[in-house]
Write an enzyme that holds these catalytic residues in place. Structure first.
Site, PDB file in Angstrom:
ATOM      1  NE  ARG A 176      -2.133  -1.340   3.487  1.00 10.26           N
ATOM      2  CZ  ARG A 176      -2.358  -1.803   4.604  1.00 10.26           C
ATOM      3  NH1 ARG A 176      -3.628  -1.524   4.951  1.00 10.26           N
ATOM      4  NH2 ARG A 176      -1.716  -2.345   5.284  1.00 10.26           N
ATOM      5  CB  ILE A 183       3.196 -17.144   4.042  1.00 19.80           C
ATOM      6  CG1 ILE A 183       3.523 -17.444   5.254  1.00 19.80           C
ATOM      7  CG2 ILE A 183       3.353 -15.714   3.787  1.00 19.80           C
ATOM      8  CD1 ILE A 183       3.941 -19.102   5.549  1.00 19.80           C
ATOM      9  NE  ARG A 185      -5.611 -15.313   8.407  1.00 26.38           N
ATOM     10  CZ  ARG A 185      -4.642 -15.439   9.228  1.00 26.38           C
ATOM     11  NH1 ARG A 185      -3.478 -15.774   8.607  1.00 26.38           N
ATOM     12  NH2 ARG A 185      -4.852 -14.725  10.521  1.00 26.38           N
ATOM     13  CD  GLU A 228      -6.353 -22.404   6.991  1.00 26.57           C
ATOM     14  OE1 GLU A 228      -5.813 -21.603   5.738  1.00 26.57           O
ATOM     15  OE2 GLU A 228      -6.091 -22.278   7.886  1.00 26.57           O
ATOM     16  CG  HIS A 252      -2.988 -21.251   9.327  1.00 23.45           C
ATOM     17  ND1 HIS A 252      -4.353 -20.500   9.024  1.00 23.45           N
ATOM     18  CD2 HIS A 252      -2.205 -20.421   9.858  1.00 23.45           C
ATOM     19  CE1 HIS A 252      -4.322 -19.182   9.327  1.00 23.45           C
ATOM     20  NE2 HIS A 252      -2.939 -19.176   9.916  1.00 23.45           N
TER      21      HIS A 252
HETATM   22  O1  LIG Z   1      -2.157 -17.013  11.219  1.00 21.09           O
HETATM   23  C1  LIG Z   1      -1.729 -16.547  11.970  1.00 21.09           C
HETATM   24  C2  LIG Z   1      -1.738 -15.212  12.258  1.00 21.09           C
HETATM   25  O2  LIG Z   1      -2.133 -14.573  12.041  1.00 21.09           O
HETATM   26  O3  LIG Z   1      -0.621 -14.951  13.463  1.00 21.09           O
END
Ligand SMILES: O=CC(=O)O
Length: 330
Positions: free
Chosen positions: A188, A246, A248, A277, A296
């Site tokens: 951003r 890594i 979401r 998930e 996750h």
């Molecule tokens: O997914 C894990 C976090 O948001 O820390």
């Protein structure tokens, strides 16, 4: 008068599969918290909310927290904070918390290195076919040395494109510098420090996708980033490039990703997170051999978890005592 913390009632919301179960929280956090506050699970908190409203909600990724839940646990509006065990707060309705005047805290910083390591573990596993190599070495097929099997792709001196150059993204970039990589990023706002110290270059998302050999998603999941990577974006990527998520699951359109992987429009993907998930049994992402999956596990190291737990404890106690929250994010 600040509330004596021993009378503070903390509702602990753990994963939905455990049904908001106090027993499933990390025993270290539990023991330490119980020295100071009263922990209750969701059902208990809800049943006794009229007479004993909770003071703090402690929660975790995946458990949706909104006005309805807050009102159910604290109808008298006694709630002092929502404390999240993790950095991403996309499961908490921040607009509703703002409307209710409830501060939200998370656990930033202490998990950045661990999460960056995990992004790199997935990147390396993709680049060098580690999962297939492991299966091959355990199988009867491995009887003789072969020269040209499981050829991977170089990582060193290649281009990495990091989508979201915040704390974790910067840690990923620091590691990339060690591999003499060209570092592109999309964010951003510019990250001048990373530009000066790591030689990272801010580019448009399209340029990042076109030029990167490894695209790493590490942005927060917001309405703006949901579905950020879909068919048009995947089509921009090189057929030799890998996607690592890594961030979401919903940042990537799952069907579009499956199609790109099946048609080999991209070389592969390393996914710590997926949408949904977990993935249902038999889902194509569970069967494709150009995908490496993790459940996750981004911040799941003993060291990071301990530090996250400490931050949760410190925030819960600060909320209970009415002193400033350590890591308020909303
Ligand atoms: O997914 C894990 C976090 O948001 O820390």
């Amino acid at each position: 008068m600040p509330l004596p913390s021993s009378s503070c009632r903390v509702a602990v919301l753990v994963g939905p599969e455990r049904g908001f179960d106090v027993d499933s929280i990390d025993p270290t956090i539990r023991q330490q918290l119980e020295q100071h506050v009263q922990l209750v699970d969701y059902e208990t908190a809800k049943a006794s909310a009229e007479t004993e409203p909770v003071d703090v909600i402690a929660t975790f990724a995946h458990v949706l927290v909104g006005k309805e839940l807050v009102t159910a646990l604290s109808p008298s509006r006694a709630l002092k904070a929502v404390v999240n065990y993790g950095v991403g707060v996309d499961h908490i309705n921040l607009d509703e918390m703002r409307e209710l005047g409830i501060p939200v805290c998370n656990t930033p910083g202490v998990l950045s290195g661990a999460t960056a390591d995990m992004a790199w573990a997935l990147l390396m596993a993709c680049a060098r076919n580690i999962v297939q190599c492991d299966a091959y070495c355990r199988s009867d097929a491995y009887t003789v040395y072969r020269n040209m099997i499981f050829l991977g792709r170089d990582v060193h001196h290649k281009t990495i494109g990091i989508v979201g150059l915040g704390r974790i993204g910067t840690e990923i970039a620091r590691r990339a510098k060690g591999f003499h990589m060209r570092i592109l990023y999309h964010n951003r706002s510019p990250n001048k420090d990373a530009e000066d110290k790591l030689g990272a270059t801010l580019v448009s998302l399209d340029d990042l996708l076109k030029e990167s050999d490894y695209v790493v998603l590490v942005c927060p999941c917001t309405p703006e980033t949901t579905g950020l990577i879909s068919t048009p974006q995947l089509k921009l990527m090189k057929s030799t490039a890998f996607l690592v998520n890594i961030a979401r699951g919903p940042v990537v359109d799952t069907d579009a990703l499956v199609a790109a992987l099946q048609s080999k429009e991209i070389a592969g993907a390393g996914l710590d997170v997926t949408d949904p998930e977990p993935l249902p049994l038999g889902h194509p992402l569970r069967t494709l051999d150009n995908v490496v999956l993790a459940p996750h596990r981004g911040s799941a190291t003993a060291e990071a978890r301990a530090a996250m737990a400490q931050l949760v404890i410190d925030n819960v106690l600060a909320a209970a005592r009415g002193t400033p929250l350590l890591t308020r994010c909303a």
